[in-house]
Write a protein that holds these residues in place. Structure first.
Motif, short mmCIF file in Angstrom:
data_model
loop_
_atom_site.label_atom_id
_atom_site.label_comp_id
_atom_site.label_asym_id
_atom_site.label_seq_id
_atom_site.Cartn_x
_atom_site.Cartn_y
_atom_site.Cartn_z
N LEU A 313 0.85 -1.20 0.00
CA LEU A 313 0.00 0.00 0.00
C LEU A 313 0.88 1.24 0.00
O LEU A 313 2.05 1.19 0.40
N MET A 315 0.61 5.57 0.92
CA MET A 315 -0.14 6.68 1.49
C MET A 315 0.37 7.98 0.88
O MET A 315 1.56 8.28 0.95
N THR A 367 -6.67 2.95 10.48
CA THR A 367 -6.99 3.46 9.15
C THR A 367 -6.50 2.50 8.07
O THR A 367 -7.22 2.20 7.11
N VAL A 368 -5.29 1.98 8.23
CA VAL A 368 -4.78 1.00 7.28
C VAL A 368 -5.66 -0.26 7.29
O VAL A 368 -5.88 -0.90 6.27
N ILE A 379 -5.06 6.42 0.11
CA ILE A 379 -4.35 5.17 0.38
C ILE A 379 -4.61 4.25 -0.80
O ILE A 379 -5.76 3.89 -1.06
N GLU A 381 -3.93 0.57 -2.53
CA GLU A 381 -3.57 -0.78 -2.09
C GLU A 381 -3.17 -1.64 -3.28
O GLU A 381 -3.76 -1.54 -4.37
N LEU A 474 -1.21 -6.37 10.81
CA LEU A 474 -1.30 -5.14 11.58
C LEU A 474 -1.56 -5.53 13.03
O LEU A 474 -2.66 -6.00 13.36
#
Length: 559
Positions: A313, A315, A367-368, A379, A381, A474
């Motif tokens: 990803l 940002m 948020t991710v 963002i 991906e 995550l």
């Protein structure tokens, strides 16, 4: 000196301690370790007087002042500062005596009372309380906020500050690091190193125990075994002891077999009866060496991702935070926590996310993970991105009324067959087998999540993540409720994982084992941190010194 001699302690029908003995000398800092359920908290109950021995002798000096963290969640409109000041029981007693002396109109009594009030530190009590609160991660603006305005985790920090505020000869801390981030943890370590009394602490944080303690007491097989040294030294000594114990047991088994063979052979012969009987008595007198029962190992692995896009990803000029709450006046702007983020997450990266509490670490991860929408920016991906998300609050991803089996059945239905690990058919029997690899067996698979311990909930979340075969993990404080064995298993699994990891944790041992680069979330942005964890701890000390100097300068200006 605190003395435990041949103490037996029962909880219901269970014998928690069986003729256990240990002594603590004044000023010692003791780590209390052992598997979950071994009796560590029950031993705390003996020390603090909530439990009493069923046999043997337990003695603690009558004048010993004890400090410990209250477990109940505080409900009060008091300010954070006033709530923590009330932890100083000596000061409260002195204030009560001043009030009583003034009511009695006894001049001599009032003189003594005011002297005791001064000795109790009334003049600097607010400053001492606020130093504790700020050290545990609160901001200066929060010092006057009511206790009820804070979330549960922050209220437990205030309970910890209150316990540290209490003048004590013996300080009992049960998992004090669970609600702390790395900044507050480093501060607490420094405070405990300066503590002059006897400290007994239960913790599953290896580096914390190594930094703070010099003695380790292992609760094992209903005994208290004392080792001179911190947790790492205890591990080394216990490993040597287990090898020696195994060898001694093997020798003893041979000796018992030899004696028994003589008894069986000659017990019926009159000429040998006396010798045979002496062998029988020797067997009866022999204290059996216990077999080596190592703590049950817990191991698991993350399956190889099906594909790993690169980058996973990106940002671009992204701002993260929280949208205006429902019911807010029209036009209320969102709350932006971090802004201007221009970073990419690449295949195989192992990123540790650092930063003070409230700077936005969890906001970034949420948020991710699609738990929050970006406030601004973009963002993008990679195709095939598959996220495994461990939330800091496990119940954010678990349903309290559902069972582990119900969670897995729902997950299996939502997971396409081509994304499952080999052998994961989705049948109830295969799901039961899979749950068993995470120590959910028997009736536990049908137990409501709300009735489970924090460690069991954490294992269930890990179980669900492994099932999903993610290529990006995550993890937001995954070790809060994990014991040492499970933390070690998680570290090994993460090291063997072939995908990408983004990790928020106050467990430095896990961060050191897993991460090879760090991002620092600070001052409303995200930037790379050029250094390792030792450099970060020095950075924290420098920041704290700078803040103290700034505060001192502001005080001079006011004066």
């Amino acid at each position: 000196m605190i003395s435990v001699r041949n103490v037996t302690l029962r909880r219901g029908v269970n014998v928690v301690l069986d003729r256990a003995s240990v002594t603590f000398t004044p000023g010692e800092k003791v780590g209390l370790v052992g598997r979950n359920g071994a009796g560590k908290s029950s031993f705390f109950g003996l020390l603090n007087g909530t439990l009493h021995e069923d046999g043997g002798e337990f003695s603690i000096p009558a004048a010993c002042k004890m400090g410990q963290v209250a477990q109940e969640m505080p409900e009060t409109e008091q300010s954070a500062t006033d709530f923590v000041i009330e932890g100083d029981t000596v000061l409260l007693a002195a204030q009560a005596e001043v009030a009583a002396a003034e009511a009695s109109d006894d001049g001599m009594r009032m003189a003594h009372a005011y002297m005791a009030l001064h000795d109790a530190g009334a003049h600097d009590a607010p400053a001492r309380a606020q130093a504790l609160i700020l050290g545990l991660g609160f901001s200066a603006a929060q010092l006057s906020q009511p206790v009820n305005s804070f979330s549960g985790g922050w209220r437990m920090r205030l309970q910890l500050a209150r316990a540290l505020m209490c003048p004590s000869d013996l300080l009992l801390l049960d998992e004090p690091t669970n609600h702390l981030d790395l900044d507050a943890l480093v501060w607490l370590e420094a405070w405990l190193k300066r503590y002059q009394g006897t400290l007994v602490v239960i913790s599953h944080d290896r580096e914390f125990l190594d930094a703070v303690t010099q003695v380790t007491v292992h609760v094992d097989n209903a005994k208290l075994v004392r080792y001179g040294g911190n947790y790492s030294k205890f591990e080394d000594m216990r490993a040597e002891q287990l090898v020696l114990q195994q060898a001694a047991m093997a020798k003893q088994v041979d000796k018992i077999a030899h004696l028994q063979k003589f008894i069986d052979r000659f017990k019926a012969k009159a000429s040998k009866a006396k010798q045979a009987q002496s062998r029988v008595k020797a067997l009866e007198r022999m204290e059996k060496i216990a077999p080596v029962l190592a703590d049950a190992e817990f191991n698991f692995e993350f399956k190889e991702p099906l594909n790993v896009p690169n980058p996973l990803l990106s940002m671009l000029d992204a701002s993260f935070g929280y949208a205006a709450p429902t019911g807010a006046p029209p036009g209320t702007p969102p709350t932006v926590i971090v802004r201007g983020i221009n970073r990419s997450v690449l295949a195989g990266q192992r990123i540790g996310i650092l930063g003070a509490n409230g700077q936005g670490k969890s906001t970034l991860v949420k948020t991710v993970a699609h738990e929050l929408a970006p406030i601004a920016g973009e963002i993008s991906e990679g195709k095939g991105l598959n996220i495994g998300y461990f939330a800091q609050q496990e119940l954010d991803v678990l349903r309290p009324l559902d069972t582990p089996m119900e969670h897995m059945i729902r997950l299996a239905k939502d997971t396409p067959a081509h994304m499952r690990a080999p052998g994961q058919s989705g049948t109830e029997q295969s799901l039961r087998t899979f749950l068993g690899t995470f120590n959910f067996s028997g009736d536990m698979v049908h137990q409501a999540v709300s009735t489970m311990s924090g460690g069991e909930k954490a294992r269930l979340v890990l179980c669900m993540i492994v099932w999903q075969r993610p290529n990006l993990l995550l993890l937001d404080e995954p070790t809060n409720h994990l014991d040492l064995a499970t933390r070690e298993a998680l570290g090994m699994a993460l090291n063997e994982f072939e995908g990408t990891v983004m990790l928020v944790s106050h467990d430095r041992s896990l961060l050191r084992a897993v991460c090879d680069e760090f991002w620092l979330v600070t001052k409303g942005g995200v930037e790379p941190f050029d250094g390792d964890l030792d450099d970060y701890q020095q950075f924290l000390r420098d920041e704290a010194r700078s803040m103290r100097e700034q505060a001192a300068g502001e005080q001079k200006v006011i004066a």
